[in-house]
Structure formats: structure tokens, C-alpha cells
Design an enzyme around this catalytic site. Structure first.
Site, PDB file in Angstrom:
ATOM      1  N   HIS A   1       0.971  -1.164  -0.034  1.00 14.44           N
ATOM      2  CA  HIS A   1       0.059   0.025  -0.044  1.00 14.44           C
ATOM      3  C   HIS A   1       0.733   1.378  -0.077  1.00 14.44           C
ATOM      4  CE1 HIS A   1      -3.729  -2.287   1.688  1.00 14.44           C
ATOM      5  NE2 HIS A   1      -3.629  -2.112   0.359  1.00 14.44           N
TER       6      HIS A   1
ATOM      7  N   GLU B   1       1.890   3.442   2.889  1.00  5.91           N
ATOM      8  CA  GLU B   1       2.439   2.522   3.969  1.00  5.91           C
ATOM      9  C   GLU B   1       3.800   2.362   3.946  1.00  5.91           C
ATOM     10  OE1 GLU B   1      -0.205  -0.752   4.516  1.00  5.91           O
ATOM     11  OE2 GLU B   1      -1.945   0.521   4.650  1.00  5.91           O
TER      12      GLU B   1
ATOM     13  N   HIS C   1       2.103  -3.994   6.669  1.00 10.13           N
ATOM     14  CA  HIS C   1       1.041  -2.890   6.498  1.00 10.13           C
ATOM     15  C   HIS C   1       1.390  -2.112   7.782  1.00 10.13           C
ATOM     16  CE1 HIS C   1      -1.202  -4.521   3.089  1.00 10.13           C
ATOM     17  NE2 HIS C   1      -0.454  -5.644   3.380  1.00 10.13           N
TER      18      HIS C   1
ATOM     19  N   GLU D   1      -0.109  -5.329  10.898  1.00 13.41           N
ATOM     20  CA  GLU D   1      -0.363  -3.948  10.956  1.00 13.41           C
ATOM     21  C   GLU D   1       0.307  -3.338  12.028  1.00 13.41           C
ATOM     22  OE1 GLU D   1      -2.127  -2.418   8.711  1.00 13.41           O
ATOM     23  OE2 GLU D   1      -3.591  -3.742   7.699  1.00 13.41           O
TER      24      GLU D   1
HETATM   25 ZN   LIG Z   1      -1.964  -1.826   4.121  1.00  8.36          ZN
END
Ligand SMILES: [Zn+2]
Length: 367
Positions: free
Chosen positions: A132, A135, A278, A337
Site C-alpha cells: 500500500h 504505508e 502494512h 499492521e
Molecule cells: Zn495496508
């Protein structure tokens, strides 16, 4: 694009992709000094191509200075994009002959998607980052991890108490730090300056020239909604109107070269475990539609113990990289995350994020 302007200062006309950090680096000068000489420029914002900058002092036109310390951008709390990765990969190759690198594919705009491998053992596992765009802070973490493992191996030293010579004889670790280089560059430096993309991107971004909320690739496809594991279900759930900053899974699974490269690379290896990094949330997702093997939950708890993150059993999510890996191979796959806050997380968090990411990566050797 640079010319002398009087005795002790020169002018520089910025190019596409420049940021104030990159210009400072190119001239080997302090960023504070450069900002002081250019009061209309704001740190952290992309420079419009053609912006004329005053470059203070007679520092000459030296090409980019290596960063301090061991010479890796990944150690600096600064924006980290494709140029920084390429510099760091070259530096690591020079420094550690045993570190293997290869290109696993190219992005829509032709940027290399690079994989690093450290270790020679039969336990093969994989971590990727910066799928992403906003990120991107996850990318330097994997580069720093490769550098730390390599340095410990070369010196015959332990890394955080772990015997790297033994671990890297047992395991081969593949790292793809920057899955989405075009998207990351869009977030860091603004429009690519490609007529075929600029106007469209601006429209998708509702006319806003800053792309800090952008997660997708340069065609407005969210790469983590691209994988053939419940792709249609995810498409209907997201109900994205079309390309944009996030949530659009593309016209078909693996339609985007970045996702396709990752899937092909995964199919060509025999990974026993994968980790996708992420931001944000301090959570670890470990399941997919009950396809995960029994040890997945226990591993997530172990990763949680070493990082302080919370293992979470997710439902109502499909088409992510780890979903596809779990469904395809029935092996453990995780989305981590990292950190907490609003993406892009501030670079001041870099060292803290690395502590947590490195703890999880080291724990993966024991899986
Ligand atoms: Zn992500």
C-alpha cells in the site's frame, strides 16, 4: 539543470520526483540550510517540477552523499521510496557478497520490484512490505532487517540474542521491501509527470495534488484486493466505483503487474510461511476462511507476545495476499499492521516500528 549564480550559491531547477530531502542529498547539504534558503518550500511536500531553488554555500555539485553511519537510507528517519531502495540494495550488494538480490517483476511505470534473499537453508519463508502506497514506512524496515542479519552473520555475532549463523544455515529468508514502487513515489513526490497518467490520477484524487491517502498502484488498483481468493466477493463488498486511492480490486484478479509479480514469485518458491507488512493498528491477522493450518493461531500469538501486537481473527475480508497464500497452500500467512496512527505514519516512529517488526521477523525463524 543547475547553474552557478554568483560566488557562493547556485540555483537548481527541480525535476519530476524531487523532494527537498532528495535535493539536499544530491548537493550534499543540510536540509535545514536548504529550507532556510528557500522559505516558500515546505518540508515533506513534493516539489513541483520546474521549481527554482537556491542552493546555499559553495558546496559544489557533488552527487548524492552517502547517508551517515553504515550508509543506508533505511537507517534514517526520512522518506523512503524507490531511489532510496535502489541505493540501499546497491550498498548491500557491495558490502555483503552472500546477499542475493533479484528482480521479480516491474511496476506499471517500469520500476524494478526487487527481492533480497539472506540465508541458504531449506526452511524458506518470505516477507513483503509497502504494498500500500501510503504505508511506505514498512519498506526500510525490511532493508534494515536484511542489513542487520547480514552484518551479524559476517561478524559471527548474535543479533538480538539470536545465533544468525545457525538460523541462516537453516533458513532462507526472502524479502520484497517495496511491492508498489509507483504508488509510493506518488505519495512521496506527487504526480509522475507522465501525460498518460497525470490528469487521470488528479481526477481520481478529486483534484487534490497531494496523494497522502493513496494506497493503490498508479492505475488506482488496490493491490491487496487483487488476489484470486474470493476476489469477486471482495469486489462486491467494497463496491468501489472504479480506480481510486483505495478499495478498487481491478478489472480482474492479478491484472496489475505488481500483484502478478508477487503471485508468480510466490508460486516459484516453496514458502512455508509469509508475512505481509502494512500500517497501521498494532494487529496481526492470521486466518482466512478456516483454510489456515492449526499452527497459524499459535504462531500469531507468539508474534503477538514478542511485539505487543494483538492477534486478530478476521472475517469478511478476501482477495488479500495472505488470504490467497493461505487458501492456495494451507500454510501460515500473516498480515502485520505495524504501528498506530494515521497513514502515512510519521518517520519519527521508524525506530519503534523496527523494534516490533524485527521481533516478529526473528520469531518467524522458529516457525
Ligand atoms: Zn495496508
Amino acid at each position: 539543470m543547475q547553474q552557478k549564480d554568483g560566488k557562493d550559491q547556485q540555483r537548481y531547477v527541480s525535476r519530476q520526483g524531487d523532494t527537498i530531502v532528495r535535493v539536499a542529498r544530491r548537493f550534499g547539504i543540510n536540509m535545514t540550510a536548504l529550507l532556510a534558503a528557500n522559505p516558500l518550500v515546505t518540508e515533506g511536500e513534493a516539489l513541483q517540477a520546474g521549481t527554482e531553488l537556491v542552493v546555499p554555500s559553495a558546496v559544489g555539485l557533488a552527487e548524492s552523499q552517502p547517508p551517515p553511519g553504515r550508509g543506508l537510507h533505511a537507517d534514517e528517519p526520512a522518506p523512503y521510496g524507490f531511489a532510496e531502495l535502489m541505493d540501499d540494495v546497491a550498498a548491500l550488494q557491495r558490502r555483503f557478497s552472500f546477499l542475493h538480490t533479484e528482480t521479480i517483476g516491474t511496476s506499471v511505470l517500469g520500476r524494478r520490484i526487487v527481492a533480497l534473499r539472506i540465508g541458504t537453508g531449506g526452511k524458506v519463508w518470505f516477507a513483503n512490505a509497502a504494498m500500500h502506497a501510503n504505508e511506505w514506512i514498512t519498506a526500510p524496515l525490511l532493508v534494515r532487517f536484511a542489513a542487520d542479519c547480514a552484518a551479524a552473520l559476517e561478524a559471527g555475532e548474535r543479533f538480538r540474542g539470536r545465533d544468525m549463523a545457525r538460523l541462516l544455515a537453516e533458513s532462507s529468508v526472502w524479502l520484497v521491501p517495496l511491492v508498489n514502487p509507483d504508488g509510493v513515489e506518488l505519495v512521496l513526490t506527487g504526480l509522475p509527470g507522465e501525460p498518460a497518467y497525470d490528469a487521470q490520477l488528479l481526477q481520481w484524487n478529486h483534484g487534490v495534488p497531494r496523494f497522502t491517502r493513496w494506497k493503490a498502484n498508479i492505475r488506482g488498483v488496490d493491490l491487496n484486493d487483487q488476489f484470486p481468493a474470493g476476489w469477486e466477493t471482495e469486489r462486491d463488498r467494497r463496491a468501489a466505483e472504479g480506480p481510486g486511492a483505495r478499495d478498487y480490486g481491478g478489472p480482474a484478479p492479478l491484472s496489475e503487474p505488481e500483484a502478478e509479480a508477487l503471485a508468480r514469485f510466490t508460486r516459484e518458491r516453496d514458502f512455508r510461511l509469509v508475512l505481509a507488512f502494512h500500517t497501521q493498528g498494532r494487529e496481526i491477522y492470521w486466518n482466512y476462511r478456516d483454510y489456515e493450518p492449526p499452527e497459524a493461531e499459535e504462531l500469531a500469538e507468539r508474534f503477538g507476545r514478542v511485539s505487543g501486537y494483538r492477534p486478530v481473527k478476521l472475517s469478511g475480508s478476501d482477495a488479500g495476499y495472505k488470504d490467497w497464500f493461505i487458501a492456495e497452500y494451507r500454510r501460515p500467512g500473516f498480515t502485520v499492521e505495524l504501528g498506530f496512527g494515521v497513514n502515512p505514519l510519521p518517520v519519527s516512529q521508524l525506530d519503534d516500528l523496527y523494534e516490533e517488526a524485527a521481533a516478529i521477523l526473528l520469531a518467524a525463524f522458529d516457525a
